[in-house]
Design a protein around this motif. Structure first.
Motif, PDB file in Angstrom:
ATOM      1  N   PHE A  12      -1.428   0.439 -10.086  1.00 32.40           N
ATOM      2  CA  PHE A  12      -2.050   0.901  -8.847  1.00 32.40           C
ATOM      3  C   PHE A  12      -3.528   0.536  -8.854  1.00 32.40           C
ATOM      4  O   PHE A  12      -4.271   0.916  -9.772  1.00 32.40           O
ATOM      5  N   LEU A  13      -3.935  -0.189  -7.816  1.00 33.46           N
ATOM      6  CA  LEU A  13      -5.294  -0.714  -7.698  1.00 33.46           C
ATOM      7  C   LEU A  13      -5.939  -0.218  -6.407  1.00 33.46           C
ATOM      8  O   LEU A  13      -5.236   0.196  -5.473  1.00 33.46           O
ATOM      9  N   PRO A  14      -7.269  -0.259  -6.321  1.00 35.06           N
ATOM     10  CA  PRO A  14      -7.922   0.136  -5.073  1.00 35.06           C
ATOM     11  C   PRO A  14      -7.460  -0.731  -3.905  1.00 35.06           C
ATOM     12  O   PRO A  14      -7.234  -1.936  -4.066  1.00 35.06           O
ATOM     13  N   VAL A  15      -7.296  -0.099  -2.756  1.00 37.63           N
ATOM     14  CA  VAL A  15      -6.943  -0.850  -1.553  1.00 37.63           C
ATOM     15  C   VAL A  15      -8.035  -1.896  -1.287  1.00 37.63           C
ATOM     16  O   VAL A  15      -9.232  -1.608  -1.399  1.00 37.63           O
ATOM     17  N   GLY A  16      -7.627  -3.103  -0.958  1.00 39.11           N
ATOM     18  CA  GLY A  16      -8.574  -4.185  -0.731  1.00 39.11           C
ATOM     19  C   GLY A  16      -8.732  -5.114  -1.922  1.00 39.11           C
ATOM     20  O   GLY A  16      -9.369  -6.164  -1.813  1.00 39.11           O
ATOM     21  N   THR A  17      -8.150  -4.737  -3.070  1.00 39.09           N
ATOM     22  CA  THR A  17      -8.200  -5.610  -4.247  1.00 39.09           C
ATOM     23  C   THR A  17      -7.488  -6.927  -3.959  1.00 39.09           C
ATOM     24  O   THR A  17      -6.418  -6.951  -3.342  1.00 39.09           O
ATOM     25  N   LYS A  18      -8.074  -8.029  -4.410  1.00 33.99           N
ATOM     26  CA  LYS A  18      -7.461  -9.331  -4.206  1.00 33.99           C
ATOM     27  C   LYS A  18      -6.307  -9.525  -5.187  1.00 33.99           C
ATOM     28  O   LYS A  18      -6.510  -9.566  -6.404  1.00 33.99           O
ATOM     29  N   ILE A  19      -5.095  -9.628  -4.643  1.00 30.47           N
ATOM     30  CA  ILE A  19      -3.899  -9.819  -5.466  1.00 30.47           C
ATOM     31  C   ILE A  19      -3.596 -11.307  -5.580  1.00 30.47           C
ATOM     32  O   ILE A  19      -3.580 -12.027  -4.580  1.00 30.47           O
ATOM     33  N   ASN A  20      -3.342 -11.771  -6.805  1.00 29.90           N
ATOM     34  CA  ASN A  20      -3.090 -13.191  -7.050  1.00 29.90           C
ATOM     35  C   ASN A  20      -1.602 -13.513  -7.216  1.00 29.90           C
ATOM     36  O   ASN A  20      -1.252 -14.598  -7.677  1.00 29.90           O
ATOM     37  N   LEU A  21      -0.731 -12.558  -6.860  1.00 25.36           N
ATOM     38  CA  LEU A  21       0.706 -12.739  -7.041  1.00 25.36           C
ATOM     39  C   LEU A  21       1.427 -12.744  -5.699  1.00 25.36           C
ATOM     40  O   LEU A  21       0.888 -12.307  -4.687  1.00 25.36           O
ATOM     41  N   GLU A  22       2.683 -13.199  -5.750  1.00 22.34           N
ATOM     42  CA  GLU A  22       3.560 -13.142  -4.597  1.00 22.34           C
ATOM     43  C   GLU A  22       4.849 -12.434  -4.990  1.00 22.34           C
ATOM     44  O   GLU A  22       5.213 -12.395  -6.173  1.00 22.34           O
ATOM     45  N   GLU A  55       0.851  -1.181   0.000  1.00 25.08           N
ATOM     46  CA  GLU A  55       0.000   0.000   0.000  1.00 25.08           C
ATOM     47  C   GLU A  55       0.891   1.236   0.000  1.00 25.08           C
ATOM     48  O   GLU A  55       1.882   1.301   0.724  1.00 25.08           O
ATOM     49  N   THR A  56       0.533   2.198  -0.828  1.00 26.40           N
ATOM     50  CA  THR A  56       1.324   3.416  -0.924  1.00 26.40           C
ATOM     51  C   THR A  56       0.432   4.561  -1.363  1.00 26.40           C
ATOM     52  O   THR A  56      -0.689   4.347  -1.842  1.00 26.40           O
ATOM     53  N   ASN A  57       0.914   5.785  -1.228  1.00 24.87           N
ATOM     54  CA  ASN A  57       0.174   6.950  -1.700  1.00 24.87           C
ATOM     55  C   ASN A  57       0.490   7.196  -3.162  1.00 24.87           C
ATOM     56  O   ASN A  57       1.675   7.289  -3.533  1.00 24.87           O
ATOM     57  N   GLU A  58      -0.541   7.278  -3.992  1.00 22.51           N
ATOM     58  CA  GLU A  58      -0.373   7.607  -5.412  1.00 22.51           C
ATOM     59  C   GLU A  58      -0.745   9.078  -5.555  1.00 22.51           C
ATOM     60  O   GLU A  58      -1.907   9.458  -5.414  1.00 22.51           O
ATOM     61  N   LEU A  63      -3.059   0.291  -3.748  1.00 22.36           N
ATOM     62  CA  LEU A  63      -2.277  -0.933  -3.669  1.00 22.36           C
ATOM     63  C   LEU A  63      -1.384  -0.987  -4.908  1.00 22.36           C
ATOM     64  O   LEU A  63      -1.885  -1.028  -6.034  1.00 22.36           O
ATOM     65  N   GLN A  64      -0.078  -0.959  -4.685  1.00 18.64           N
ATOM     66  CA  GLN A  64       0.883  -0.932  -5.790  1.00 18.64           C
ATOM     67  C   GLN A  64       1.498  -2.305  -6.008  1.00 18.64           C
ATOM     68  O   GLN A  64       1.923  -2.974  -5.070  1.00 18.64           O
ATOM     69  N   VAL A  65       1.546  -2.709  -7.276  1.00 22.51           N
ATOM     70  CA  VAL A  65       2.272  -3.914  -7.689  1.00 22.51           C
ATOM     71  C   VAL A  65       3.267  -3.482  -8.760  1.00 22.51           C
ATOM     72  O   VAL A  65       2.888  -2.817  -9.727  1.00 22.51           O
ATOM     73  N   SER A  66       4.538  -3.841  -8.579  1.00 23.59           N
ATOM     74  CA  SER A  66       5.579  -3.453  -9.535  1.00 23.59           C
ATOM     75  C   SER A  66       6.226  -4.690 -10.131  1.00 23.59           C
ATOM     76  O   SER A  66       6.553  -5.644  -9.410  1.00 23.59           O
TER      77      SER A  66
END
Length: 222
Positions: free
Chosen positions: A193-203, A81-84, A93-96
Motif C-alpha cells: 500500500f502506497l500513497p495515492v499519486g505514487t508513480k507505479i511502474n507495473l501493469e 485505489e482502496t481504503n486501508e 494505492l494497492q498493488v498485489s
C-alpha cells in the motif's frame, strides 16, 4: 542456487515419507516391477517439486533510495485505489502480487527504513484471489517508514495452499531494501500500500521478481 532455511524440515519429512513409502512397496510388491518403477518416478517428482518450492536463486538486486522494489516473485493481480483500514485508515494505492506454487517464496523489503508497525493476524485460508483474503486470511502487516517520511505498508497473505507465514522483522528494526523480511510456504499473495499519486511502474498481469523489478517511485510527502 541454494535451498532456503525454511525448507530444511519440510524436505527432511518428505525424504522420510518417500523412503518409508518405497520400502513398503518394495517389500509388499517386490514382484510387480511396473508398480515399483511408478513409485520411484512419482517419488522423484515429489522430491523435485518440494525442492523447487524452497529454492533460493542467486540474484543481483535492484537498489535505489527513491524506488520501491517488488517484495515477491509472481504476477501483478491488483493495481487500484482502496481504503486501508488497519493502519493508515484512509485511501491508498494497492498493488498485489500473486505467488503461485512454482514461484520463489521469499519475501523482500521493498524499501529501506524503520519498521513502525508489525502485527500478525491468524485467520482463514481462502483462495488468494478472493477479495476477502486481504482481511480474513492469516496474514502479517508490516509498515516501514522511509527516511523521507513516506510510510509503506506491505502484507503477507496466506492462501488455500499456504498454511504457514514466516517473518523476520519486528517494530523498531532497521531494514534494508531487498533483504528478506519473510517467507510464505507454498505461495499466496503479497499486498503493498502506497500513497495515492505514487508513480507505479507495473501493469496488470505483469510477471515480476522480488528484489529486482521496480514497483514504484517514491515522492517526498507534502
Amino acid at each position: 542456487m541454494t535451498i532456503h532455511k525454511e525448507g530444511y524440515t519440510t524436505i527432511a519429512i518428505s525424504l522420510l515419507f518417500i523412503f518409508v513409502l518405497n520400502a513398503i512397496i518394495d517389500y509388499r510388491f517386490a514382484d510387480i516391477t511396473w508398480l515399483r518403477w511408478l513409485a520411484y518416478i512419482l517419488s522423484f517428482a515429489l522430491f523435485i517439486t518440494v525442492l523447487q518450492f524452497f529454492r533460493n536463486p542467486s540474484r543481483t538486486f535492484t537498489s535505489g533510495n527513491d524506488l520501491v522494489i517488488c517484495p515477491a516473485d509472481g504476477k501483478v493481480v491488483v493495481i487500484e485505489e482502496t481504503n486501508e483500514n488497519e493502519y493508515f485508515k484512509d485511501k491508498r494505492l494497492q498493488v498485489s502480487i500473486f505467488m503461485s506454487p512454482v514461484n520463489v517464496h521469499i519475501n523482500r523489503n521493498p524499501i529501506s527504513g524503520i519498521v513502525k508497525f508489525f502485527k500478525y493476524h491468524p485467520g482463514k485460508y481462502l483462495a488468494a484471489w478472493n477479495p476477502k483474503s486481504s482481511t480474513e486470511n492469516e496474514r502479517t502487516t508490516v509498515v516501514v517508514a522511509h527516511e523521507n517520511g513516506t510510510e509503506v505498508l506491505f502484507r503477507q497473505i496466506a492462501g488455500a495452499l499456504a498454511r504457514r507465514i514466516v517473518w523476520y522483522v519486528k517494530e523498531g528494526d532497521q531494514v534494508e531494501q531487498a533483504k528478506e523480511f519473510g517467507f510464505i510456504k507454498f505461495g499466496s499473495r503479497v499486498d503493498i500500500f502506497l500513497p495515492v499519486g505514487t508513480k507505479i511502474n507495473l501493469e496488470l498481469n505483469q510477471v515480476v521478481k522480488g528484489g529486482i523489478t521496480v514497483l514504484a517511485e517514491l515522492t517526498k510527502p507534502a
